[in-house]
Design an enzyme around this catalytic site. Structure first.
Site, PDB file in Angstrom:
ATOM      1  N   GLN A   1       0.845  -1.197   0.000  1.00  0.00           N
ATOM      2  CA  GLN A   1       0.000   0.000   0.000  1.00  0.00           C
ATOM      3  C   GLN A   1       0.885   1.254   0.000  1.00  0.00           C
ATOM      4  OE1 GLN A   1      -2.456   1.483   3.355  1.00  0.00           O
ATOM      5  NE2 GLN A   1      -4.205   1.388   1.961  1.00  0.00           N
TER       6      GLN A   1
ATOM      7  N   TYR B   1      -5.996  10.878   3.736  1.00  0.00           N
ATOM      8  CA  TYR B   1      -4.584  11.144   3.422  1.00  0.00           C
ATOM      9  C   TYR B   1      -4.486  11.887   2.077  1.00  0.00           C
ATOM     10  CZ  TYR B   1      -3.818   8.230   7.452  1.00  0.00           C
ATOM     11  OH  TYR B   1      -3.845   7.741   8.744  1.00  0.00           O
TER      12      TYR B   1
HETATM   13  C1  LIG Z   1      -4.266  -0.640  13.776  1.00  0.00           C
HETATM   14  C2  LIG Z   1      -4.897  -0.256  12.471  1.00  0.00           C
HETATM   15  C3  LIG Z   1      -4.119   0.316  11.482  1.00  0.00           C
HETATM   16  C4  LIG Z   1      -4.677   0.666  10.247  1.00  0.00           C
HETATM   17  N1  LIG Z   1      -3.869   1.162   9.251  1.00  0.00           N
HETATM   18  C5  LIG Z   1      -4.366   1.330   8.009  1.00  0.00           C
HETATM   19  C6  LIG Z   1      -3.496   1.624   6.929  1.00  0.00           C
HETATM   20  O1  LIG Z   1      -2.267   1.684   7.059  1.00  0.00           O
HETATM   21  N2  LIG Z   1      -4.063   1.810   5.711  1.00  0.00           N
HETATM   22  C7  LIG Z   1      -5.420   1.718   5.508  1.00  0.00           C
HETATM   23  O2  LIG Z   1      -5.875   1.909   4.377  1.00  0.00           O
HETATM   24  N3  LIG Z   1      -6.260   1.405   6.519  1.00  0.00           N
HETATM   25  C8  LIG Z   1      -5.761   1.178   7.743  1.00  0.00           C
HETATM   26  N4  LIG Z   1      -6.591   0.758   8.750  1.00  0.00           N
HETATM   27  C9  LIG Z   1      -7.989   0.437   8.466  1.00  0.00           C
HETATM   28  C10 LIG Z   1      -8.145  -1.064   8.146  1.00  0.00           C
HETATM   29  O3  LIG Z   1      -7.534  -1.363   6.900  1.00  0.00           O
HETATM   30  C11 LIG Z   1      -9.619  -1.470   8.047  1.00  0.00           C
HETATM   31  O4  LIG Z   1     -10.264  -0.676   7.078  1.00  0.00           O
HETATM   32  C12 LIG Z   1     -10.341  -1.340   9.388  1.00  0.00           C
HETATM   33  O5  LIG Z   1      -9.578  -1.913  10.438  1.00  0.00           O
HETATM   34  C13 LIG Z   1     -11.720  -2.022   9.348  1.00  0.00           C
HETATM   35  O6  LIG Z   1     -11.614  -3.399   9.075  1.00  0.00           O
HETATM   36  P1  LIG Z   1     -11.802  -4.495  10.294  1.00  0.00           P
HETATM   37  O7  LIG Z   1     -13.142  -4.221  10.908  1.00  0.00           O
HETATM   38  O8  LIG Z   1     -11.747  -5.830   9.605  1.00  0.00           O
HETATM   39  O9  LIG Z   1     -10.703  -4.260  11.264  1.00  0.00           O
HETATM   40  C14 LIG Z   1      -6.062   0.446  10.017  1.00  0.00           C
HETATM   41  C15 LIG Z   1      -6.846  -0.119  11.020  1.00  0.00           C
HETATM   42  C16 LIG Z   1      -6.283  -0.485  12.232  1.00  0.00           C
HETATM   43  C17 LIG Z   1      -7.152  -1.133  13.278  1.00  0.00           C
END
Ligand SMILES: Cc1cc2nc3c(=O)[nH]c(=O)nc-3n(C[C@H](O)[C@H](O)[C@H](O)COP(=O)(O)O)c2cc1C
Length: 347
Positions: A101, A179
């Site tokens: 990414q 971003y």
């Molecule tokens: C600790 C953490 C870090 C994240 N970092 C990013 C990231 O670097 N890039 C991004 O697009 N989304 C990031 N997200 C969002 C996740 O990709 C995802 O959209 C979000 O956690 C919801 O999915 P889930 O319910 O399966 O956790 C992050 C989420 C968490 C919890």
């Protein structure tokens, strides 16, 4: 439940086959070394998740000025490229696929990390303290000159080339979550009056130019994009923002991208201005492969794929808690609930 859809194969454009529909969501973990290169612990962390059909790495910086969080990795130095190549090899050896990414934080960068004031489409600052560095507050960014825009576009392309050199199967442009790319797409953060602002076509220009230059460098099927057409984090909605995404998605239909990945923390949340859930809005306007993400469970994901609402499903927090998620789902094992304290270490 048999999860026949979750465990069915999927073919991305360019004959890139995925062994199942499960995607590791990109997650910033802040464990890169002092030179912002991935470490052996990160290698093990990704390799442990190679049974997912596709891994998307944590957001990875395209240049030093992109930094807004501590110890986030980059893919611009030789050391970083070499270290990523080891991670990619480990994932490939374990039979997985992995996209990098590519990230620029724009107004969410900070001089504490970069030594310079952040740059953004317009001089519109964020309020409040930085995540993971609560002693720092956001700065008012400098408005980018067109020459800055061109330079940053070159960094995206160079980073994509570096990722392919490191062996990645492709790159995911981080166009979501407030971003830099998202800052161009939304009116609150893009108040420009030149070719990069003022109407949907101009607000989409930065993203489309990066996409086209990246496609020219590494080919379209190696390029995916993550978008959040809803303004749900790090910026605010302005009436009419959806028109920019209508235009952008219409344009993406003309390019054979790997996929569009819809970012959310709760995919079921509805937004009046999108006519409902962001994922349904994207499916309505985009004809290619769509990845859904945000609060899915194996059961809800199986149903969504069965109903053709999504093609692939990304899991984030549940995959932090359960590194072996695919076999746990297959074997009907109870999943460990995610807890924020799990972010303290990589495992
Ligand atoms: C600790 C953490 C870090 C994240 N970092 C990013 C990231 O670097 N890039 C991004 O697009 N989304 C990031 N997200 C969002 C996740 O990709 C995802 O959209 C979000 O956690 C919801 O999915 P889930 O319910 O399966 O956790 C992050 C989420 C968490 C919890």
């Amino acid at each position: 439940m048999a999860f026949t859809h979750l465990f069915s194969k999927y073919m991305l454009p360019g004959n890139m086959s995925l062994k199942n529909r499960l995607v590791m969501a990109p997650m910033t973990r802040c464990f890169a070394d002092d030179e912002l290169a991935p470490t052996e612990a990160m290698l093990s962390y990704y390799q442990a998740r190679s049974d997912m059909g596709l891994i998307v790495t944590e957001a990875t910086m395209i240049e030093p000025q992109a930094q807004g969080y501590p110890h986030t990795p980059g893919i611009y130095s030789d050391k970083q490229i070499r270290a990523w190549a080891r991670v990619v090899d480990a994932v490939h050896e374990a039979g997985g696929r992995i996209f990098c990414q590519l990230w620029h934080t724009g107004r969410m960068a900070h001089s504490h990390y970069t030594g310079k004031r952040p740059m953004a489409p317009s001089a519109v600052g964020m309020e409040g303290p930085l995540p993971r560095a609560p002693d720092l507050s956001y700065e008012i960014p400098l408005e980018m000159e067109v020459s800055d825009i061109e330079k940053i576009q070159t960094y995206y392309v160079d980073a994509a080339r570096n990722a392919i050199k490191a062996g990645f199967d492709g790159v995911e442009l981080h166009g979501a979550n407030g971003y830099l790319m998202d800052q161009f797409l939304h009116q609150q953060t893009n108040q420009r009056t030149d070719d990069y602002g003022g109407n949907p076509v101009n607000r989409s220009r930065f993203v489309l130019e990066v996409i086209d230059k990246t496609i020219a460098a590494v080919s379209s099927y190696r390029v995916g994009i993550r978008l959040s057409p809803q303004a749900y984090i790090n910026l605010d909605y302005t009436s009419g923002d959806e028109e920019t995404f209508n235009y952008l998605l219409e344009q993406l239909n003309l390019r054979q991208l790997a996929y569009v990945h819809v970012a959310a923390f709760d995919a079921q949340q509805r937004y009046d201005y999108l006519g409902g859930r962001p994922i349904d809005y994207v499916r309505k306007n985009y004809t290619g492969t769509v990845i859904g993400c945000g609060g899915y469970t194996p059961v809800s994901a199986e149903i969504e794929i069965h109903n053709r609402r999504i093609h692939l499903v990304a899991f984030g927090r549940s995959l932090i808690a359960n590194p072996d998620l695919p076999s746990q789902i297959r074997n009907g094992e109870k999943l460990l609930p995610y807890d924020e304290s799990m972010l303290q270490s990589l495992r």
